[in-house]
Design a protein around this motif. Structure first.
Motif, PDB file in Angstrom:
ATOM      1  N   ARG A  34       0.700  -1.174  -0.083  1.00  0.00           N
ATOM      2  CA  ARG A  34      -0.040  -0.036  -0.117  1.00  0.00           C
ATOM      3  C   ARG A  34       0.855   1.367   0.147  1.00  0.00           C
ATOM      4  O   ARG A  34       0.614   2.215  -0.738  1.00  0.00           O
ATOM      5  N   SER A  35       1.926   1.235   0.644  1.00  0.00           N
ATOM      6  CA  SER A  35       2.897   2.456   1.050  1.00  0.00           C
ATOM      7  C   SER A  35       3.524   2.463  -0.395  1.00  0.00           C
ATOM      8  O   SER A  35       3.746   3.656  -1.040  1.00  0.00           O
ATOM      9  N   ALA A  36       3.878   1.419  -1.280  1.00  0.00           N
ATOM     10  CA  ALA A  36       4.364   1.902  -2.420  1.00  0.00           C
ATOM     11  C   ALA A  36       3.188   2.222  -3.587  1.00  0.00           C
ATOM     12  O   ALA A  36       3.763   2.998  -4.348  1.00  0.00           O
ATOM     13  N   LEU A  37       2.322   1.779  -3.370  1.00  0.00           N
ATOM     14  CA  LEU A  37       0.873   2.455  -4.315  1.00  0.00           C
ATOM     15  C   LEU A  37       0.757   3.919  -4.017  1.00  0.00           C
ATOM     16  O   LEU A  37       0.259   4.814  -4.792  1.00  0.00           O
ATOM     17  N   GLU A  38       0.803   4.160  -2.710  1.00  0.00           N
ATOM     18  CA  GLU A  38       0.138   5.600  -2.229  1.00  0.00           C
ATOM     19  C   GLU A  38       1.545   6.400  -1.814  1.00  0.00           C
ATOM     20  O   GLU A  38       1.586   6.595  -0.580  1.00  0.00           O
ATOM     21  N   LEU A  39       2.324   6.421  -2.713  1.00  0.00           N
ATOM     22  CA  LEU A  39       3.614   7.197  -2.279  1.00  0.00           C
ATOM     23  C   LEU A  39       3.305   8.449  -1.914  1.00  0.00           C
ATOM     24  O   LEU A  39       4.085   9.098  -0.683  1.00  0.00           O
ATOM     25  N   ARG A  40       2.256   8.967  -2.337  1.00  0.00           N
ATOM     26  CA  ARG A  40       2.052  10.477  -1.833  1.00  0.00           C
ATOM     27  C   ARG A  40       1.638  10.655  -0.463  1.00  0.00           C
ATOM     28  O   ARG A  40       1.666  11.605   0.112  1.00  0.00           O
ATOM     29  N   TYR A  41       1.264   9.627   0.175  1.00  0.00           N
ATOM     30  CA  TYR A  41       0.676   9.531   1.390  1.00  0.00           C
ATOM     31  C   TYR A  41       1.918   9.269   2.213  1.00  0.00           C
ATOM     32  O   TYR A  41       1.936   9.497   3.716  1.00  0.00           O
ATOM     33  N   PHE A  42       2.707   8.361   1.773  1.00  0.00           N
ATOM     34  CA  PHE A  42       3.877   7.713   2.713  1.00  0.00           C
ATOM     35  C   PHE A  42       5.188   8.325   2.374  1.00  0.00           C
ATOM     36  O   PHE A  42       6.229   7.576   2.535  1.00  0.00           O
ATOM     37  N   TRP A  43       5.273   9.474   1.887  1.00  0.00           N
ATOM     38  CA  TRP A  43       6.573   9.906   1.556  1.00  0.00           C
ATOM     39  C   TRP A  43       7.525  10.155   2.689  1.00  0.00           C
ATOM     40  O   TRP A  43       8.702   9.888   2.642  1.00  0.00           O
ATOM     41  N   TRP A  44       6.876  10.258   3.836  1.00  0.00           N
ATOM     42  CA  TRP A  44       7.671  10.427   5.033  1.00  0.00           C
ATOM     43  C   TRP A  44       8.510   9.182   5.524  1.00  0.00           C
ATOM     44  O   TRP A  44       9.408   9.139   6.250  1.00  0.00           O
ATOM     45  N   LEU A  45       7.925   8.002   5.085  1.00  0.00           N
ATOM     46  CA  LEU A  45       8.621   6.905   5.381  1.00  0.00           C
ATOM     47  C   LEU A  45      10.175   6.595   4.928  1.00  0.00           C
ATOM     48  O   LEU A  45      10.986   6.455   5.402  1.00  0.00           O
ATOM     49  N   PHE A  46       9.983   7.044   3.416  1.00  0.00           N
ATOM     50  CA  PHE A  46      11.189   7.280   2.709  1.00  0.00           C
ATOM     51  C   PHE A  46      12.186   8.161   3.320  1.00  0.00           C
ATOM     52  O   PHE A  46      13.426   8.093   3.270  1.00  0.00           O
ATOM     53  N   LEU A  47      11.572   9.280   3.856  1.00  0.00           N
ATOM     54  CA  LEU A  47      12.465  10.431   4.490  1.00  0.00           C
ATOM     55  C   LEU A  47      13.222   9.859   5.822  1.00  0.00           C
ATOM     56  O   LEU A  47      14.375  10.079   6.073  1.00  0.00           O
ATOM     57  N   ILE A  48      12.078   9.124   6.739  1.00  0.00           N
ATOM     58  CA  ILE A  48      12.913   8.393   7.801  1.00  0.00           C
ATOM     59  C   ILE A  48      13.941   7.499   7.498  1.00  0.00           C
ATOM     60  O   ILE A  48      14.921   7.381   8.190  1.00  0.00           O
ATOM     61  N   PHE A  49      13.598   6.758   6.252  1.00  0.00           N
ATOM     62  CA  PHE A  49      14.767   5.652   5.987  1.00  0.00           C
ATOM     63  C   PHE A  49      16.031   6.353   5.597  1.00  0.00           C
ATOM     64  O   PHE A  49      17.093   6.155   5.833  1.00  0.00           O
ATOM     65  N   ALA A  50      15.736   7.536   4.633  1.00  0.00           N
ATOM     66  CA  ALA A  50      16.862   8.009   4.204  1.00  0.00           C
ATOM     67  C   ALA A  50      17.727   8.870   5.271  1.00  0.00           C
ATOM     68  O   ALA A  50      18.969   8.628   5.415  1.00  0.00           O
ATOM     69  N   ILE A  51      16.923   9.314   6.463  1.00  0.00           N
ATOM     70  CA  ILE A  51      17.648  10.057   7.580  1.00  0.00           C
ATOM     71  C   ILE A  51      18.319   8.917   8.536  1.00  0.00           C
ATOM     72  O   ILE A  51      19.406   9.038   8.865  1.00  0.00           O
ATOM     73  N   GLY A  52      17.821   7.796   8.563  1.00  0.00           N
ATOM     74  CA  GLY A  52      18.442   6.544   9.189  1.00  0.00           C
ATOM     75  C   GLY A  52      19.779   6.039   8.746  1.00  0.00           C
ATOM     76  O   GLY A  52      20.695   5.852   9.367  1.00  0.00           O
ATOM     77  N   LEU A  53      19.753   6.028   7.536  1.00  0.00           N
ATOM     78  CA  LEU A  53      20.769   5.582   6.491  1.00  0.00           C
ATOM     79  C   LEU A  53      22.082   6.580   6.820  1.00  0.00           C
ATOM     80  O   LEU A  53      23.023   6.215   7.023  1.00  0.00           O
ATOM     81  N   TRP A  54      21.482   7.876   6.771  1.00  0.00           N
ATOM     82  CA  TRP A  54      22.668   8.901   6.938  1.00  0.00           C
ATOM     83  C   TRP A  54      23.146   8.720   8.229  1.00  0.00           C
ATOM     84  O   TRP A  54      24.499   8.798   8.704  1.00  0.00           O
ATOM     85  N   PHE A  55      22.213   8.596   9.013  1.00  0.00           N
ATOM     86  CA  PHE A  55      22.800   8.709  10.615  1.00  0.00           C
ATOM     87  C   PHE A  55      23.710   7.206  11.005  1.00  0.00           C
ATOM     88  O   PHE A  55      24.647   7.445  11.480  1.00  0.00           O
TER      89      PHE A  55
END
Length: 64
Positions: A34-55
């Motif tokens: 669902r998050s892959a299909l509704e990317l416009r609602y779950f963009w914050w998941l990718f942001l959290i993932f990217a911040i986690g990788l950076w950290f």
């Protein structure tokens, strides 16, 4: 075990764990789908993932 081998093993284990979680817990699979299909609602998941990788890259063992 050298560092590239260890890194590859950790990445493989993480992907395998994600697949296993999706197989065992069907709701997790549906959430990811669902998050892959509704990317416009779950963009914050990718942001959290990217911040986690950076950290994680900032606290790595080779950091001076």
């Amino acid at each position: 075990m050298n560092l590239p081998t260890r890194r590859t093993l950790i990445q493989f284990t993480a992907v395998l764990a994600l697949i296993l979680i999706c197989l065992v817990f069907r709701r997790a699979f549906y959430f990811f789908e669902r998050s892959a299909l509704e990317l416009r609602y779950f963009w914050w998941l990718f942001l959290i993932f990217a911040i986690g990788l950076w950290f994680l890259s900032m606290i790595g063992p080779n950091r001076k």
